[in-house]
Design a protein around this motif. Structure first.
Motif, PDB file in Angstrom:
ATOM      1  N   VAL A  47       0.891  -1.161   0.000  1.00 59.08           N
ATOM      2  CA  VAL A  47       0.000   0.000   0.000  1.00 59.08           C
ATOM      3  C   VAL A  47       0.929   1.210   0.000  1.00 59.08           C
ATOM      4  O   VAL A  47       1.739   1.371   0.908  1.00 59.08           O
ATOM      5  CB  VAL A  47      -0.908   0.000   1.239  1.00 59.08           C
ATOM      6  CG1 VAL A  47      -1.781   1.243   1.267  1.00 59.08           C
ATOM      7  CG2 VAL A  47      -1.759  -1.265   1.269  1.00 59.08           C
ATOM      8  N   TRP A  48       0.817   2.073  -0.995  1.00 58.93           N
ATOM      9  CA  TRP A  48       1.872   3.053  -1.236  1.00 58.93           C
ATOM     10  C   TRP A  48       1.306   4.410  -1.630  1.00 58.93           C
ATOM     11  O   TRP A  48       0.102   4.565  -1.830  1.00 58.93           O
ATOM     12  CB  TRP A  48       2.790   2.538  -2.362  1.00 58.93           C
ATOM     13  CG  TRP A  48       2.061   2.389  -3.685  1.00 58.93           C
ATOM     14  CD1 TRP A  48       1.169   1.403  -4.019  1.00 58.93           C
ATOM     15  CD2 TRP A  48       2.133   3.265  -4.805  1.00 58.93           C
ATOM     16  NE1 TRP A  48       0.693   1.605  -5.296  1.00 58.93           N
ATOM     17  CE2 TRP A  48       1.270   2.744  -5.806  1.00 58.93           C
ATOM     18  CE3 TRP A  48       2.853   4.439  -5.071  1.00 58.93           C
ATOM     19  CZ2 TRP A  48       1.097   3.358  -7.043  1.00 58.93           C
ATOM     20  CZ3 TRP A  48       2.685   5.046  -6.314  1.00 58.93           C
ATOM     21  CH2 TRP A  48       1.815   4.502  -7.295  1.00 58.93           C
ATOM     22  N   ALA A  49       2.194   5.364  -1.763  1.00 56.26           N
ATOM     23  CA  ALA A  49       1.849   6.699  -2.253  1.00 56.26           C
ATOM     24  C   ALA A  49       3.141   7.427  -2.593  1.00 56.26           C
ATOM     25  O   ALA A  49       4.238   6.968  -2.251  1.00 56.26           O
ATOM     26  CB  ALA A  49       1.057   7.489  -1.216  1.00 56.26           C
ATOM     27  N   LEU A  50       3.011   8.550  -3.266  1.00 56.43           N
ATOM     28  CA  LEU A  50       4.156   9.439  -3.505  1.00 56.43           C
ATOM     29  C   LEU A  50       4.075  10.545  -2.448  1.00 56.43           C
ATOM     30  O   LEU A  50       3.401  11.556  -2.633  1.00 56.43           O
ATOM     31  CB  LEU A  50       4.108  10.022  -4.919  1.00 56.43           C
ATOM     32  CG  LEU A  50       4.211   9.019  -6.066  1.00 56.43           C
ATOM     33  CD1 LEU A  50       4.228   9.751  -7.409  1.00 56.43           C
ATOM     34  CD2 LEU A  50       5.453   8.123  -5.927  1.00 56.43           C
ATOM     35  N   HIS A  51       4.762  10.326  -1.341  1.00 50.39           N
ATOM     36  CA  HIS A  51       4.608  11.222  -0.201  1.00 50.39           C
ATOM     37  C   HIS A  51       5.334  12.549  -0.378  1.00 50.39           C
ATOM     38  O   HIS A  51       5.124  13.473   0.412  1.00 50.39           O
ATOM     39  CB  HIS A  51       5.089  10.515   1.068  1.00 50.39           C
ATOM     40  CG  HIS A  51       4.289   9.299   1.411  1.00 50.39           C
ATOM     41  ND1 HIS A  51       3.052   9.376   2.000  1.00 50.39           N
ATOM     42  CD2 HIS A  51       4.529   7.981   1.204  1.00 50.39           C
ATOM     43  CE1 HIS A  51       2.565   8.152   2.172  1.00 50.39           C
ATOM     44  NE2 HIS A  51       3.436   7.291   1.688  1.00 50.39           N
ATOM     45  N   ASP A  52       6.173  12.652  -1.408  1.00 55.76           N
ATOM     46  CA  ASP A  52       6.880  13.907  -1.635  1.00 55.76           C
ATOM     47  C   ASP A  52       6.142  14.838  -2.591  1.00 55.76           C
ATOM     48  O   ASP A  52       6.600  15.945  -2.865  1.00 55.76           O
ATOM     49  CB  ASP A  52       8.289  13.632  -2.179  1.00 55.76           C
ATOM     50  CG  ASP A  52       8.269  12.871  -3.504  1.00 55.76           C
ATOM     51  OD1 ASP A  52       7.277  12.162  -3.771  1.00 55.76           O
ATOM     52  OD2 ASP A  52       9.240  12.990  -4.270  1.00 55.76           O
ATOM     53  N   ILE A 106       5.789   7.234 -10.391  1.00 55.18           N
ATOM     54  CA  ILE A 106       4.864   6.103 -10.268  1.00 55.18           C
ATOM     55  C   ILE A 106       5.519   4.832 -10.790  1.00 55.18           C
ATOM     56  O   ILE A 106       5.466   3.769 -10.155  1.00 55.18           O
ATOM     57  CB  ILE A 106       3.557   6.395 -11.033  1.00 55.18           C
ATOM     58  CG1 ILE A 106       2.786   7.548 -10.372  1.00 55.18           C
ATOM     59  CG2 ILE A 106       2.679   5.143 -11.112  1.00 55.18           C
ATOM     60  CD1 ILE A 106       1.585   8.024 -11.165  1.00 55.18           C
ATOM     61  N   LEU A 107       6.160   4.945 -11.947  1.00 58.39           N
ATOM     62  CA  LEU A 107       6.800   3.775 -12.566  1.00 58.39           C
ATOM     63  C   LEU A 107       7.977   3.276 -11.737  1.00 58.39           C
ATOM     64  O   LEU A 107       8.269   2.071 -11.726  1.00 58.39           O
ATOM     65  CB  LEU A 107       7.255   4.113 -13.988  1.00 58.39           C
ATOM     66  CG  LEU A 107       6.121   4.322 -15.000  1.00 58.39           C
ATOM     67  CD1 LEU A 107       6.677   4.804 -16.338  1.00 58.39           C
ATOM     68  CD2 LEU A 107       5.317   3.036 -15.193  1.00 58.39           C
ATOM     69  N   ALA A 108       8.657   4.170 -11.034  1.00 61.84           N
ATOM     70  CA  ALA A 108       9.766   3.746 -10.178  1.00 61.84           C
ATOM     71  C   ALA A 108       9.262   2.854  -9.043  1.00 61.84           C
ATOM     72  O   ALA A 108       9.894   1.849  -8.699  1.00 61.84           O
ATOM     73  CB  ALA A 108      10.491   4.964  -9.611  1.00 61.84           C
ATOM     74  N   VAL A 109       8.102   3.206  -8.465  1.00 61.87           N
ATOM     75  CA  VAL A 109       7.518   2.368  -7.419  1.00 61.87           C
ATOM     76  C   VAL A 109       7.073   1.031  -7.997  1.00 61.87           C
ATOM     77  O   VAL A 109       7.294  -0.031  -7.396  1.00 61.87           O
ATOM     78  CB  VAL A 109       6.322   3.080  -6.739  1.00 61.87           C
ATOM     79  CG1 VAL A 109       5.678   2.175  -5.695  1.00 61.87           C
ATOM     80  CG2 VAL A 109       6.769   4.385  -6.099  1.00 61.87           C
ATOM     81  N   LYS A 110       6.487   1.068  -9.192  1.00 58.16           N
ATOM     82  CA  LYS A 110       6.051  -0.181  -9.828  1.00 58.16           C
ATOM     83  C   LYS A 110       7.229  -1.114 -10.088  1.00 58.16           C
ATOM     84  O   LYS A 110       7.154  -2.322  -9.850  1.00 58.16           O
ATOM     85  CB  LYS A 110       5.300   0.103 -11.127  1.00 58.16           C
ATOM     86  CG  LYS A 110       4.874  -1.173 -11.865  1.00 58.16           C
ATOM     87  CD  LYS A 110       3.961  -0.909 -13.018  1.00 58.16           C
ATOM     88  CE  LYS A 110       3.723  -2.170 -13.849  1.00 58.16           C
ATOM     89  NZ  LYS A 110       3.288  -3.324 -13.020  1.00 58.16           N
ATOM     90  N   THR A 111       8.322  -0.547 -10.580  1.00 64.36           N
ATOM     91  CA  THR A 111       9.505  -1.359 -10.858  1.00 64.36           C
ATOM     92  C   THR A 111      10.015  -2.025  -9.587  1.00 64.36           C
ATOM     93  O   THR A 111      10.327  -3.222  -9.576  1.00 64.36           O
ATOM     94  CB  THR A 111      10.611  -0.497 -11.482  1.00 64.36           C
ATOM     95  OG1 THR A 111      10.155   0.027 -12.723  1.00 64.36           O
ATOM     96  CG2 THR A 111      11.874  -1.310 -11.710  1.00 64.36           C
ATOM     97  N   ALA A 112      10.095  -1.256  -8.498  1.00 67.44           N
ATOM     98  CA  ALA A 112      10.566  -1.813  -7.227  1.00 67.44           C
ATOM     99  C   ALA A 112       9.632  -2.912  -6.719  1.00 67.44           C
ATOM    100  O   ALA A 112      10.083  -3.963  -6.252  1.00 67.44           O
ATOM    101  CB  ALA A 112      10.691  -0.702  -6.187  1.00 67.44           C
ATOM    102  N   ALA A 113       8.323  -2.678  -6.830  1.00 70.80           N
ATOM    103  CA  ALA A 113       7.351  -3.674  -6.378  1.00 70.80           C
ATOM    104  C   ALA A 113       7.421  -4.936  -7.232  1.00 70.80           C
ATOM    105  O   ALA A 113       7.387  -6.053  -6.709  1.00 70.80           O
ATOM    106  CB  ALA A 113       5.947  -3.082  -6.410  1.00 70.80           C
ATOM    107  N   ASP A 114       7.519  -4.753  -8.540  1.00 70.58           N
ATOM    108  CA  ASP A 114       7.614  -5.900  -9.446  1.00 70.58           C
ATOM    109  C   ASP A 114       8.837  -6.756  -9.123  1.00 70.58           C
ATOM    110  O   ASP A 114       8.764  -7.990  -9.102  1.00 70.58           O
ATOM    111  CB  ASP A 114       7.688  -5.430 -10.902  1.00 70.58           C
ATOM    112  CG  ASP A 114       6.354  -4.917 -11.436  1.00 70.58           C
ATOM    113  OD1 ASP A 114       5.320  -5.153 -10.783  1.00 70.58           O
ATOM    114  OD2 ASP A 114       6.356  -4.279 -12.504  1.00 70.58           O
ATOM    115  N   GLN A 115       9.955  -6.109  -8.853  1.00 68.66           N
ATOM    116  CA  GLN A 115      11.184  -6.845  -8.553  1.00 68.66           C
ATOM    117  C   GLN A 115      11.068  -7.637  -7.260  1.00 68.66           C
ATOM    118  O   GLN A 115      11.708  -8.681  -7.103  1.00 68.66           O
ATOM    119  CB  GLN A 115      12.363  -5.871  -8.486  1.00 68.66           C
ATOM    120  CG  GLN A 115      12.748  -5.285  -9.840  1.00 68.66           C
ATOM    121  CD  GLN A 115      13.807  -4.197  -9.737  1.00 68.66           C
ATOM    122  OE1 GLN A 115      14.124  -3.710  -8.651  1.00 68.66           O
ATOM    123  NE2 GLN A 115      14.380  -3.815 -10.877  1.00 68.66           N
TER     124      GLN A 115
END
Length: 355
Positions: A30-35, A47-56
């Motif tokens: 469960v996430w967000a861009l807090h900055d 957004i894509l950076a979070v997706k990449t990290a989650a996918d990995q």
């Protein structure tokens, strides 16, 4: 029930994705861009950076918490249309990466409120604590300084860049009534829910925390009647609720189990946590175990099992255990313990149903 775990992002969380993936049964973050300040459109590259990290890590990012609502929307100012437009653009981007639920709130100024972030308990652990008498005798700015002192991590809803305008915000809300808030919420939903329906996203309002007025600010998502009224403002599955047993449970008059049954088809996301409520109005967050607090967590899980809940659930705030240095309420250990308690209840119910 799909178990998820709140994660505040790389460099902004003491818990890693590798640790989260090792908690049994957890399938997503469960996430967000807090900055990104409230009201601004979320950048696709972030957004894509979070997706990449989650996918990995083998975790999905189906649930976002939160896409914060700009105060101008809550206040009903003419500038709200610009911020609603940005909100919808963010929703469109989130749909592209598979987001299915957006948790948000309609609380004025503060997203949540406690008076002590590390109240020591009898066993030596610490937890988030609300002292009723202290709220009656403290200035809002003093509380803000207390919440943010010595913090190296962002505190959702207490971002300094937002709260530096606190005096002006209180002045803006001076003549805003609860009915004004209801009307401003209705306007927001009329604009946002058609977009959510088109994108296949369920908007899930989070209850006010705690569920009563503070500092004279109007609160609307505080009990069963008000949740029902909010859902009826726009009758659509896309207009739904994040049912938080901790927020609502701070008021012993709230019937959490009754709400689960009444709103069963409008709960895509559940926050499950326990609080111990004292007669003087104080409360402290405890372990998830039913006996440790005032909320019947085993009964809450049983109610979700009874309705055939297939939505997302996360352990909400946890205590700070074994010397862990973490964001208040969001350490690894107690939330992982909480998940195993929730799974233990759920698996027992499932076994009985299959017998």
């Amino acid at each position: 029930m799909k178990m998820v775990f709140r994660w505040f992002g790389e460099g902004n969380d003491t818990v890693s994705l590798d640790q989260i993936r090792q908690i049994p049964g957890v399938e997503g973050i469960v996430w967000a861009l807090h900055d990104v300040p409230a009201g601004e459109e979320w950048p696709m590259d972030k957004i894509l950076a979070v997706k990449t990290a989650a996918d990995q890590a083998g975790l999905h990012l189906d649930v976002v918490e939160s896409v914060n609502i700009h105060e101008d929307i809550k206040l009903g100012l003419p500038s709200r249309d610009k911020y609603i437009s940005n909100y919808i653009k963010t929703m469109e981007k989130l749909a592209q990466v598979g987001v299915k639920v957006i948790c948000y709130n309609f609380m004025p100024i503060f997203d949540w409120l406690r008076t002590d972030l590390y109240k020591e308990m009898e066993d030596g652990s610490t937890a988030l604590f609300y002292e009723a008498s202290k709220i009656e005798n403290i200035e809002p700015m003093e509380l803000v300084r207390k919440i943010n002192e010595n913090s190296t991590l962002t505190m959702p809803g207490w971002e300094p860049e937002r709260l530096q305008y606190l005096t002006g915000l209180f002045e803006a809300y001076k003549d805003v009534t609860e009915e004004d808030m209801w009307e401003n919420a209705r306007y927001f939903l009329q604009e946002i829910i058609p977009a959510a329906e088109r994108l296949g996203i369920r908007m899930a309002i989070h209850p006010d925390d705690p569920p009563w007025p503070i500092f004279g600010l109007p609160k609307i998502i505080i009990n069963q009647d008000n949740v029902r009224r909010y859902l009826n403002l726009y009758d659509s599955p896309a207009n739904s609720v994040t049912l938080c047993s901790g927020s609502l449970g701070a008021n012993p008059d709230n019937d959490i189990i009754g709400m689960i049954h009444e709103f069963s088809d409008r709960i895509p996301f559940a926050h499950i946590r326990n609080v111990k409520v004292y007669e003087n109005g104080d409360f402290i967050e405890t372990s998830h175990r039913s006996q440790d607090g005032s909320v019947d967590i085993a009964g809450v899980v049983e109610a979700y099992h009874d309705i055939g809940f297939e939505g997302y659930a996360r352990p909400d705030h946890g205590r700070h255990l074994w010397g862990e240095k973490c964001r208040p309420g969001y350490g690894l250990y107690d939330r992982a313990l909480g998940i195993m308690y929730l799974w233990g209840v759920w698996d027992s119910l499932q076994r009985r149903a299959n017998a």
